[in-house]
Design a protein around this motif. Structure first.
Motif, PDB file in Angstrom:
ATOM      1  N   ALA A  91      16.516 -11.625  24.869  1.00 55.13           N
ATOM      2  CA  ALA A  91      16.975 -11.108  23.571  1.00 55.13           C
ATOM      3  C   ALA A  91      16.360 -11.919  22.432  1.00 55.13           C
ATOM      4  O   ALA A  91      17.056 -12.586  21.677  1.00 55.13           O
ATOM      5  CB  ALA A  91      18.505 -11.169  23.502  1.00 55.13           C
ATOM      6  N   PRO A  92      15.019 -11.826  22.293  1.00 54.21           N
ATOM      7  CA  PRO A  92      14.335 -12.684  21.307  1.00 54.21           C
ATOM      8  C   PRO A  92      14.731 -12.402  19.865  1.00 54.21           C
ATOM      9  O   PRO A  92      14.583 -13.279  19.008  1.00 54.21           O
ATOM     10  CB  PRO A  92      12.848 -12.392  21.539  1.00 54.21           C
ATOM     11  N   GLU A  93      15.213 -11.200  19.573  1.00 57.12           N
ATOM     12  CA  GLU A  93      15.579 -10.913  18.187  1.00 57.12           C
ATOM     13  C   GLU A  93      16.992 -11.407  17.864  1.00 57.12           C
ATOM     14  O   GLU A  93      17.417 -11.372  16.718  1.00 57.12           O
ATOM     15  CB  GLU A  93      15.431  -9.422  17.867  1.00 57.12           C
TER      16      GLU A  93
ATOM     17  N   PRO B 269      24.790 -13.376  15.641  1.00 57.79           N
ATOM     18  CA  PRO B 269      25.963 -13.586  16.497  1.00 57.79           C
ATOM     19  C   PRO B 269      26.840 -12.348  16.658  1.00 57.79           C
ATOM     20  O   PRO B 269      27.632 -12.290  17.605  1.00 57.79           O
ATOM     21  CB  PRO B 269      26.733 -14.706  15.793  1.00 57.79           C
ATOM     22  N   ASP B 270      26.715 -11.386  15.777  1.00 59.19           N
ATOM     23  CA  ASP B 270      27.560 -10.191  15.865  1.00 59.19           C
ATOM     24  C   ASP B 270      26.699  -8.949  15.981  1.00 59.19           C
ATOM     25  O   ASP B 270      25.837  -8.704  15.140  1.00 59.19           O
ATOM     26  CB  ASP B 270      28.468 -10.092  14.636  1.00 59.19           C
ATOM     27  N   VAL B 271      26.922  -8.181  17.045  1.00 55.25           N
ATOM     28  CA  VAL B 271      26.138  -6.967  17.271  1.00 55.25           C
ATOM     29  C   VAL B 271      27.075  -5.787  17.520  1.00 55.25           C
ATOM     30  O   VAL B 271      28.188  -5.947  18.021  1.00 55.25           O
ATOM     31  CB  VAL B 271      25.170  -7.130  18.484  1.00 55.25           C
ATOM     32  N   ASP B 272      26.585  -4.617  17.147  1.00 56.54           N
ATOM     33  CA  ASP B 272      27.336  -3.377  17.368  1.00 56.54           C
ATOM     34  C   ASP B 272      27.444  -3.101  18.870  1.00 56.54           C
ATOM     35  O   ASP B 272      26.435  -3.136  19.588  1.00 56.54           O
ATOM     36  CB  ASP B 272      26.585  -2.233  16.666  1.00 56.54           C
ATOM     37  N   GLU B 273      28.634  -2.843  19.325  1.00 55.62           N
ATOM     38  CA  GLU B 273      28.935  -2.673  20.751  1.00 55.62           C
ATOM     39  C   GLU B 273      28.038  -1.664  21.474  1.00 55.62           C
ATOM     40  O   GLU B 273      27.674  -1.848  22.626  1.00 55.62           O
ATOM     41  CB  GLU B 273      30.391  -2.235  20.884  1.00 55.62           C
ATOM     42  N   ASN B 274      27.673  -0.581  20.800  1.00 56.93           N
ATOM     43  CA  ASN B 274      26.911   0.493  21.452  1.00 56.93           C
ATOM     44  C   ASN B 274      25.441   0.509  21.056  1.00 56.93           C
ATOM     45  O   ASN B 274      24.786   1.536  21.128  1.00 56.93           O
ATOM     46  CB  ASN B 274      27.537   1.845  21.114  1.00 56.93           C
ATOM     47  N   SER B 275      24.936  -0.627  20.659  1.00 55.41           N
ATOM     48  CA  SER B 275      23.549  -0.679  20.183  1.00 55.41           C
ATOM     49  C   SER B 275      22.614  -1.246  21.250  1.00 55.41           C
ATOM     50  O   SER B 275      23.054  -1.817  22.243  1.00 55.41           O
ATOM     51  CB  SER B 275      23.479  -1.561  18.932  1.00 55.41           C
ATOM     52  N   ASP B 276      21.309  -1.101  21.005  1.00 55.51           N
ATOM     53  CA  ASP B 276      20.313  -1.727  21.870  1.00 55.51           C
ATOM     54  C   ASP B 276      20.486  -3.236  21.867  1.00 55.51           C
ATOM     55  O   ASP B 276      20.269  -3.910  22.873  1.00 55.51           O
ATOM     56  CB  ASP B 276      18.897  -1.378  21.388  1.00 55.51           C
ATOM     57  N   ARG B 277      20.855  -3.749  20.713  1.00 51.39           N
ATOM     58  CA  ARG B 277      21.063  -5.192  20.616  1.00 51.39           C
ATOM     59  C   ARG B 277      22.169  -5.656  21.552  1.00 51.39           C
ATOM     60  O   ARG B 277      22.076  -6.722  22.149  1.00 51.39           O
ATOM     61  CB  ARG B 277      21.414  -5.585  19.186  1.00 51.39           C
ATOM     62  N   ALA B 278      23.200  -4.862  21.681  1.00 53.31           N
ATOM     63  CA  ALA B 278      24.300  -5.217  22.587  1.00 53.31           C
ATOM     64  C   ALA B 278      23.801  -5.254  24.028  1.00 53.31           C
ATOM     65  O   ALA B 278      24.177  -6.136  24.801  1.00 53.31           O
ATOM     66  CB  ALA B 278      25.443  -4.218  22.436  1.00 53.31           C
ATOM     67  N   GLU B 279      22.937  -4.294  24.378  1.00 53.67           N
ATOM     68  CA  GLU B 279      22.360  -4.293  25.724  1.00 53.67           C
ATOM     69  C   GLU B 279      21.581  -5.576  25.976  1.00 53.67           C
ATOM     70  O   GLU B 279      21.671  -6.190  27.042  1.00 53.67           O
ATOM     71  CB  GLU B 279      21.418  -3.087  25.893  1.00 53.67           C
TER      72      GLU B 279
ATOM     73  N   MET C  83      30.941  -6.928  18.531  1.00 47.78           N
ATOM     74  CA  MET C  83      30.837  -7.801  19.688  1.00 47.78           C
ATOM     75  C   MET C  83      30.209  -9.120  19.243  1.00 47.78           C
ATOM     76  O   MET C  83      29.208  -9.124  18.540  1.00 47.78           O
ATOM     77  CB  MET C  83      29.958  -7.113  20.735  1.00 47.78           C
ATOM     78  N   HIS C  84      30.838 -10.209  19.654  1.00 49.06           N
ATOM     79  CA  HIS C  84      30.396 -11.524  19.189  1.00 49.06           C
ATOM     80  C   HIS C  84      29.752 -12.306  20.327  1.00 49.06           C
ATOM     81  O   HIS C  84      30.289 -12.365  21.433  1.00 49.06           O
ATOM     82  CB  HIS C  84      31.607 -12.285  18.639  1.00 49.06           C
ATOM     83  N   ILE C  85      28.604 -12.899  20.051  1.00 49.07           N
ATOM     84  CA  ILE C  85      27.909 -13.724  21.044  1.00 49.07           C
ATOM     85  C   ILE C  85      28.306 -15.176  20.809  1.00 49.07           C
ATOM     86  O   ILE C  85      28.124 -15.705  19.716  1.00 49.07           O
ATOM     87  CB  ILE C  85      26.378 -13.601  20.912  1.00 49.07           C
ATOM     88  N   GLU C  86      28.839 -15.772  21.859  1.00 47.88           N
ATOM     89  CA  GLU C  86      29.345 -17.133  21.717  1.00 47.88           C
ATOM     90  C   GLU C  86      28.576 -18.056  22.665  1.00 47.88           C
ATOM     91  O   GLU C  86      28.369 -17.732  23.833  1.00 47.88           O
ATOM     92  CB  GLU C  86      30.821 -17.122  22.101  1.00 47.88           C
ATOM     93  N   LEU C  87      28.169 -19.200  22.138  1.00 48.15           N
ATOM     94  CA  LEU C  87      27.441 -20.180  22.951  1.00 48.15           C
ATOM     95  C   LEU C  87      28.344 -21.378  23.236  1.00 48.15           C
ATOM     96  O   LEU C  87      28.926 -21.954  22.314  1.00 48.15           O
ATOM     97  CB  LEU C  87      26.186 -20.643  22.200  1.00 48.15           C
ATOM     98  N   ASP C  88      28.430 -21.718  24.508  1.00 47.18           N
ATOM     99  CA  ASP C  88      29.121 -22.943  24.911  1.00 47.18           C
ATOM    100  C   ASP C  88      28.068 -24.057  24.849  1.00 47.18           C
ATOM    101  O   ASP C  88      27.376 -24.335  25.825  1.00 47.18           O
ATOM    102  CB  ASP C  88      29.682 -22.757  26.331  1.00 47.18           C
ATOM    103  N   THR C  89      27.942 -24.662  23.688  1.00 49.48           N
ATOM    104  CA  THR C  89      26.828 -25.579  23.417  1.00 49.48           C
ATOM    105  C   THR C  89      26.684 -26.712  24.447  1.00 49.48           C
ATOM    106  O   THR C  89      25.565 -26.966  24.920  1.00 49.48           O
ATOM    107  CB  THR C  89      26.970 -26.155  21.995  1.00 49.48           C
TER     108      THR C  89
END
Ligand code: SF4
Length: 64
Positions: free
Chosen positions: A20-22, A37-47, A1-7
């Motif tokens: 999501a400070p980390e 920018p890329d996190v595992d779909e089923n991880s805490d980071r994704a949440e 899963m990719h996090i994208e910012l519309d700058t």
């Protein structure tokens, strides 16, 4: 899963950083930097990435 910012949309509120400070932070100039920018779909980071997307008042973050 990719996090994208519309700058251009981002206004530097920093609510996403609180959620999501980390994964992201505001730099000294108040610009948001996506550190992970890329996190595992089923991880805490994704949440936390989803939480960051939800709290952004200007919908500047997207997941895909
Ligand atoms: S909450 Fe939205 S507007 Fe604020 S820093 Fe994060 S992405 Fe930018």
């Amino acid at each position: 899963m990719h996090i994208e910012l519309d700058t251009p949309r981002c206004e530097g509120h920093g609510l996403c950083e609180e959620a999501a400070p980390e994964l992201m932070h505001l730099d000294d100039e108040g610009d948001l930097v996506i550190d992970v920018p890329d996190v595992d779909e089923n991880s805490d980071r994704a949440e936390r990435a989803r939480a960051a997307v939800r709290v952004c008042p200007v919908a500047a973050l997207r997941l895909n």
